[in-house]
Design an enzyme around this catalytic site. Sequence first.
Site, PDB file in Angstrom:
ATOM      1  N   HIS A 206      72.956  69.933  28.326  1.00  0.00           N
ATOM      2  CA  HIS A 206      74.358  70.301  28.506  1.00  0.00           C
ATOM      3  C   HIS A 206      74.517  71.754  28.048  1.00  0.00           C
ATOM      4  O   HIS A 206      74.164  72.097  26.915  1.00  0.00           O
ATOM      5  CB  HIS A 206      75.264  69.416  27.651  1.00  0.00           C
ATOM      6  N   GLU A 209      79.506  74.284  29.326  1.00  0.00           N
ATOM      7  CA  GLU A 209      80.747  73.520  29.407  1.00  0.00           C
ATOM      8  C   GLU A 209      81.730  74.054  28.381  1.00  0.00           C
ATOM      9  O   GLU A 209      82.904  74.241  28.667  1.00  0.00           O
ATOM     10  CB  GLU A 209      80.479  72.038  29.137  1.00  0.00           C
ATOM     11  N   ASP A 288      81.754  60.645  32.241  1.00  0.00           N
ATOM     12  CA  ASP A 288      82.151  59.429  31.518  1.00  0.00           C
ATOM     13  C   ASP A 288      83.341  58.819  32.249  1.00  0.00           C
ATOM     14  O   ASP A 288      84.490  58.958  31.823  1.00  0.00           O
ATOM     15  CB  ASP A 288      82.550  59.764  30.070  1.00  0.00           C
TER      16      ASP A 288
END
Length: 354
Positions: A206, A209, A288
């Site tokens: 990740h 972001e 999610d």
Amino acid sequence: MRTTTIAEPLRTFIERIPKAELHLHLEGGAMYPTTALNLAKRNGMTLPFFDEASAEDYYRFSGLDEFIEILRATVATLNTAADYQTVTEVIGEAAAKQNIWYHELFFTFGLVSPRGVSWQAIIEGITAGRRTNRERFGVETRFIADIDRTTDADTGLKMVELVAACSNETGIVGIGLDCQEAGYPPGRHKAGFMRAKELGLHRVAHAGEDGGPTSVWEALKELDVERVDHGVQAIEDPELVKYLAKQQIPLTVCPISNIELKVFPQMSAHPLPALIEAGCLVTINSDDPPMFDTDMTHDLFAITETFGFDVAQIERFARNSFQATFMSNEEKTLYLSRFDAEVSALKQELFGVA
């Protein structure tokens, strides 16, 4: 679930086109209120909500850090192999309904290990769950074991060794890096990622972001990642965008997640069209889904409504999703051949052209 105004037959095309999903967290991705409440009951726990309506209120958040705190509270319901099998199967069933043929799911040992959940319980549960997904739902499930970036380097390195000791039946194909970006640069876990590379494990992280383009550069240079999860803030650095496009490093973009977590103020401000125009290899994912009231299909609906994407671009997103997987070359060839045949037949049925 979110509504859409997309007209037929494009809506049906989006719903039925074969898909692969590469950015979906096992823990948050299965925490639909009913699932969370059932797990809590199984474990003799209480949650800060008691039904769908109260869960909707509880799942509201103002940014990434608050979202992660809410996630940690619901993830406390995961304790046993049976729990992990349940959530793996919940995601498998949801995938089948969207014609997702293949997915690579993140799981984060660091979210649950501090309270004593064992590695073996997770492995036993996800292995049983992926078997069910294949046999009952026709979905191939594989996993990325994520390092919680807020843990220390030794903890991450130990997790890599645990992954290396797992059998192929477990379905773990690589390691990743997740949780809060701010204050926890990717380079802190370089040792773990270099060990993973030595062991032949795939590597993702990740980045971009909540950490800006610097986070993406560091993931590429320090961790030698093969895919960037999110990566959308790369748009702030033209040289980085050029590099990502030239190297065809996949970006696993989660548009609705980006809006809900306030990475961008609204979908029209999302850099997705600019990344595509620059030649980046972009896949669309849900992150999610229960937490964002979405799924992969509804993310595709949202970007199509906002940016006016056509059939060709939707097909490109879906094909990219298979191209960016960590399947073997032989598997990928088979999946893409099947994909091309299915899409050709679908276009003939819906639009009269193959």
